[in-house]
Design a protein around this motif. Structure first.
Motif, PDB file in Angstrom:
ATOM      1  N   UNK A   1       0.908  -1.125  -0.269  1.00  0.00           N
ATOM      2  CA  UNK A   1      -0.100   0.101  -0.016  1.00  0.00           C
ATOM      3  C   UNK A   1       0.627   1.742   0.194  1.00  0.00           C
ATOM      4  N   UNK A   2       2.199   1.168  -0.446  1.00  0.00           N
ATOM      5  CA  UNK A   2       2.882   2.200   0.428  1.00  0.00           C
ATOM      6  C   UNK A   2       3.930   2.088  -0.945  1.00  0.00           C
ATOM      7  N   UNK A   3       3.733   1.254  -1.235  1.00  0.00           N
ATOM      8  CA  UNK A   3       4.383   1.206  -3.281  1.00  0.00           C
ATOM      9  C   UNK A   3       4.719   2.520  -3.354  1.00  0.00           C
ATOM     10  N   UNK A   4       6.649   2.867  -3.672  1.00  0.00           N
ATOM     11  CA  UNK A   4       6.756   4.171  -4.435  1.00  0.00           C
ATOM     12  C   UNK A   4       6.617   4.165  -6.024  1.00  0.00           C
ATOM     13  N   UNK A   5       6.663   5.398  -6.886  1.00  0.00           N
ATOM     14  CA  UNK A   5       7.650   5.223  -7.844  1.00  0.00           C
ATOM     15  C   UNK A   5       9.017   5.676  -8.249  1.00  0.00           C
ATOM     16  N   UNK A   6       9.473   5.718  -9.435  1.00  0.00           N
ATOM     17  CA  UNK A   6      10.331   5.951  -9.349  1.00  0.00           C
ATOM     18  C   UNK A   6      11.056   7.294  -8.787  1.00  0.00           C
ATOM     19  N   UNK A   7      10.367   8.437  -8.355  1.00  0.00           N
ATOM     20  CA  UNK A   7      10.253   9.758  -8.286  1.00  0.00           C
ATOM     21  C   UNK A   7       9.888   9.659  -6.970  1.00  0.00           C
ATOM     22  N   UNK A   8      10.087   8.750  -6.632  1.00  0.00           N
ATOM     23  CA  UNK A   8       9.778   8.725  -4.916  1.00  0.00           C
ATOM     24  C   UNK A   8       7.839   8.887  -4.585  1.00  0.00           C
ATOM     25  N   UNK A   9       7.211   8.927  -5.021  1.00  0.00           N
ATOM     26  CA  UNK A   9       5.631   8.993  -4.673  1.00  0.00           C
ATOM     27  C   UNK A   9       4.759   8.096  -4.577  1.00  0.00           C
ATOM     28  N   UNK A  10       4.467   8.294  -3.864  1.00  0.00           N
ATOM     29  CA  UNK A  10       3.083   6.832  -3.232  1.00  0.00           C
ATOM     30  C   UNK A  10       2.176   6.734  -4.865  1.00  0.00           C
ATOM     31  N   UNK A  11       2.056   5.182  -5.020  1.00  0.00           N
ATOM     32  CA  UNK A  11       1.739   5.221  -5.872  1.00  0.00           C
ATOM     33  C   UNK A  11       0.102   5.142  -5.594  1.00  0.00           C
ATOM     34  N   UNK A  12      -0.718   5.026  -4.288  1.00  0.00           N
ATOM     35  CA  UNK A  12      -1.642   5.220  -3.324  1.00  0.00           C
ATOM     36  C   UNK A  12      -2.118   6.059  -2.998  1.00  0.00           C
ATOM     37  N   UNK A  13      -1.171   7.293  -2.982  1.00  0.00           N
ATOM     38  CA  UNK A  13      -0.781   8.602  -1.966  1.00  0.00           C
ATOM     39  C   UNK A  13      -2.512   9.654  -2.474  1.00  0.00           C
ATOM     40  N   UNK A  14      -3.655   9.260  -3.563  1.00  0.00           N
ATOM     41  CA  UNK A  14      -4.092  10.127  -3.884  1.00  0.00           C
ATOM     42  C   UNK A  14      -4.072  11.494  -4.481  1.00  0.00           C
ATOM     43  N   UNK A  15      -4.629  12.086  -4.029  1.00  0.00           N
ATOM     44  CA  UNK A  15      -4.020  13.567  -3.906  1.00  0.00           C
ATOM     45  C   UNK A  15      -3.403  13.938  -3.495  1.00  0.00           C
ATOM     46  N   UNK A  16      -2.733  13.384  -2.576  1.00  0.00           N
ATOM     47  CA  UNK A  16      -1.063  14.174  -1.662  1.00  0.00           C
ATOM     48  C   UNK A  16      -0.911  13.525  -0.986  1.00  0.00           C
ATOM     49  N   UNK A  17      -0.149  12.999  -0.781  1.00  0.00           N
ATOM     50  CA  UNK A  17      -0.326  12.669   1.158  1.00  0.00           C
ATOM     51  C   UNK A  17       0.852  13.487   2.205  1.00  0.00           C
ATOM     52  N   UNK A  18       0.243  13.670   3.253  1.00  0.00           N
ATOM     53  CA  UNK A  18       0.433  14.635   4.328  1.00  0.00           C
ATOM     54  C   UNK A  18       1.340  14.682   4.963  1.00  0.00           C
ATOM     55  N   UNK A  19       1.723  13.295   5.668  1.00  0.00           N
ATOM     56  CA  UNK A  19       3.072  13.490   6.228  1.00  0.00           C
ATOM     57  C   UNK A  19       4.441  13.676   5.831  1.00  0.00           C
ATOM     58  N   UNK A  20       5.412  13.428   6.437  1.00  0.00           N
ATOM     59  CA  UNK A  20       6.408  13.720   6.036  1.00  0.00           C
ATOM     60  C   UNK A  20       7.293  12.359   5.318  1.00  0.00           C
ATOM     61  N   UNK A  21       6.887  11.523   5.859  1.00  0.00           N
ATOM     62  CA  UNK A  21       8.368  10.529   5.142  1.00  0.00           C
ATOM     63  C   UNK A  21       7.639   8.994   3.956  1.00  0.00           C
ATOM     64  N   UNK A  22       6.457  10.401   3.500  1.00  0.00           N
ATOM     65  CA  UNK A  22       5.502   9.734   2.189  1.00  0.00           C
ATOM     66  C   UNK A  22       4.954   8.859   1.994  1.00  0.00           C
ATOM     67  N   UNK A  23       4.252   8.156   2.720  1.00  0.00           N
ATOM     68  CA  UNK A  23       3.907   7.209   2.754  1.00  0.00           C
ATOM     69  C   UNK A  23       2.583   7.234   3.597  1.00  0.00           C
ATOM     70  N   UNK A  24       1.511   6.530   2.741  1.00  0.00           N
ATOM     71  CA  UNK A  24       0.325   6.821   3.022  1.00  0.00           C
ATOM     72  C   UNK A  24      -0.095   6.594   3.854  1.00  0.00           C
ATOM     73  N   UNK A  25      -0.294   5.775   4.166  1.00  0.00           N
ATOM     74  CA  UNK A  25      -0.859   4.738   5.197  1.00  0.00           C
ATOM     75  C   UNK A  25       0.398   3.730   6.798  1.00  0.00           C
TER      76      UNK A  25
END
Length: 316
Positions: free
Chosen positions: A128-152
């Motif tokens: 659920x916290x998988x990121x793409x090659x640019x470090x964006x969370x693939x299941x991040x919806x409209x944006x991740x609100x915490x500092x570590x980039x993990x939506x869950x």
């Protein structure tokens, strides 16, 4: 004699002017032959230069759209793969859950099953916290609100998983696609058949309830069976939701193929239009260059004749 000298001087100046002009024309043509372009400066053809600039800007926008589309396609493919792996994890979890409902199992057997189920729950959280090659969370919806980039992110007891994302998903445009999935929709806000669950639930909570039911030494057989049945029904709801999300991703990937073809056609058309406006007809240009060479040679011969005449007049 003075009239002859004036005429000779005028002829000399005219010849020099022709030589200079022919030399400039040849240099200009040589430059265009080397570049393969007939319009190198706006002065070469103001109208064509203006149209070429406009076409070049359109072509750059199309190329930028193609690059953005490729990034979105790559992210959507990774997201589709992650959702598929989640489905596999839940499939295995379902098998263990069914095995755990066997009343003949000992407490040790149930603990063995729950250990693997905990590992599967952790695996689902990582996916659920998988990121793409640019470090964006693939299941991040409209944006991740915490500092570590993990939506869950899992908290301490009672092992709840909190969502740190803005729910929703960017809309597709005429030439673009979203590059993140609404993880809130994919994994959370699921209806539950368990009367003890108030409001919606999520896949992590469903899996946790099943694990706790297996590990509890105080539950009666009937209570454990009922708890596992509720978890199994909720798990099926979660699996159906993932299938829905994966289907939507497949639709977006199909649209990506269509958009890619459209943009590539635009790019080819733009390159052709730019070529028509600025490219040089090499066969014609080489012929013109040879003719100008002959003209320059003729001008040089005329210059030599004028020089000999001027020398003869000077001696006379």
């Amino acid at each position: 004699m003075s009239l002859i000298r004036v005429a000779t001087a005028h002829s000399y100046e005219a010849t020099m002017a022709r030589i200079t002009q022919r030399g400039a024309e040849m240099n200009d043509l040589q430059e265009k032959l080397a570049a393969g372009k007939r319009v190198l400066r706006a002065s070469d053809d103001p109208v064509a230069a203006t149209l070429a600039e406009r076409e070049s800007n359109r072509l750059q926008r199309t190329e930028a759209d193609l690059r953005a589309l490729e990034r979105s396609r790559s992210s959507l493919q990774l997201a589709e793969s992650a959702i598929g792996q989640m489905g596999d994890v839940l499939g295995r979890f379902h098998e263990l859950l069914v095995q755990g409902g066997n009343s003949s199992l000992s407490n040790s057997d149930r603990r063995t099953l729950s250990t693997e189920m905990r590992g599967l729950r952790e695996q689902l959280l990582n996916l659920a916290n998988t990121q793409d090659t640019e470090g964006n969370a693939l299941l991040g919806g409209l944006g991740v609100t915490n500092s570590n980039g993990r939506p869950f992110q899992e908290t301490g007891p009672p092992a709840a998983v909190l969502s740190h994302l803005l729910p929703g998903q960017a809309a597709a445009t005429e030439v673009g696609l979203p590059n993140r999935v609404d993880g809130d929709f994919a994994l959370r806000n699921l209806a539950s058949v368990d009367p003890a669950v108030v409001g919606g639930t999520d896949l992590f909570a469903i899996m946790q309830r099943a694990i706790e039911a297996l590990e509890s030494p105080t539950l009666s057989v009937a209570a454990r069976t009922q708890a596992l049945a509720h978890a199994n029904a909720d798990l099926q709801t979660g699996q159906d939701r993932l299938l829905l999300v994966r289907g939507r991703l497949g639709e977006l990937l199909n649209r990506a193929d269509s958009l890619n073809s459209l943009l590539e056609d635009r790019s080819v058309a733009g390159q052709q239009a730019l070529s028509d406006l600025t490219d040089l007809d090499m066969v014609r240009a080489i012929s013109d260059f040879q003719n100008r060479q002959l003209g320059l040679q003729a001008a040089l011969q005329s210059y030599g004749q004028v020089q000999r005449l001027s020398l003869f007049q000077f001696i006379a």
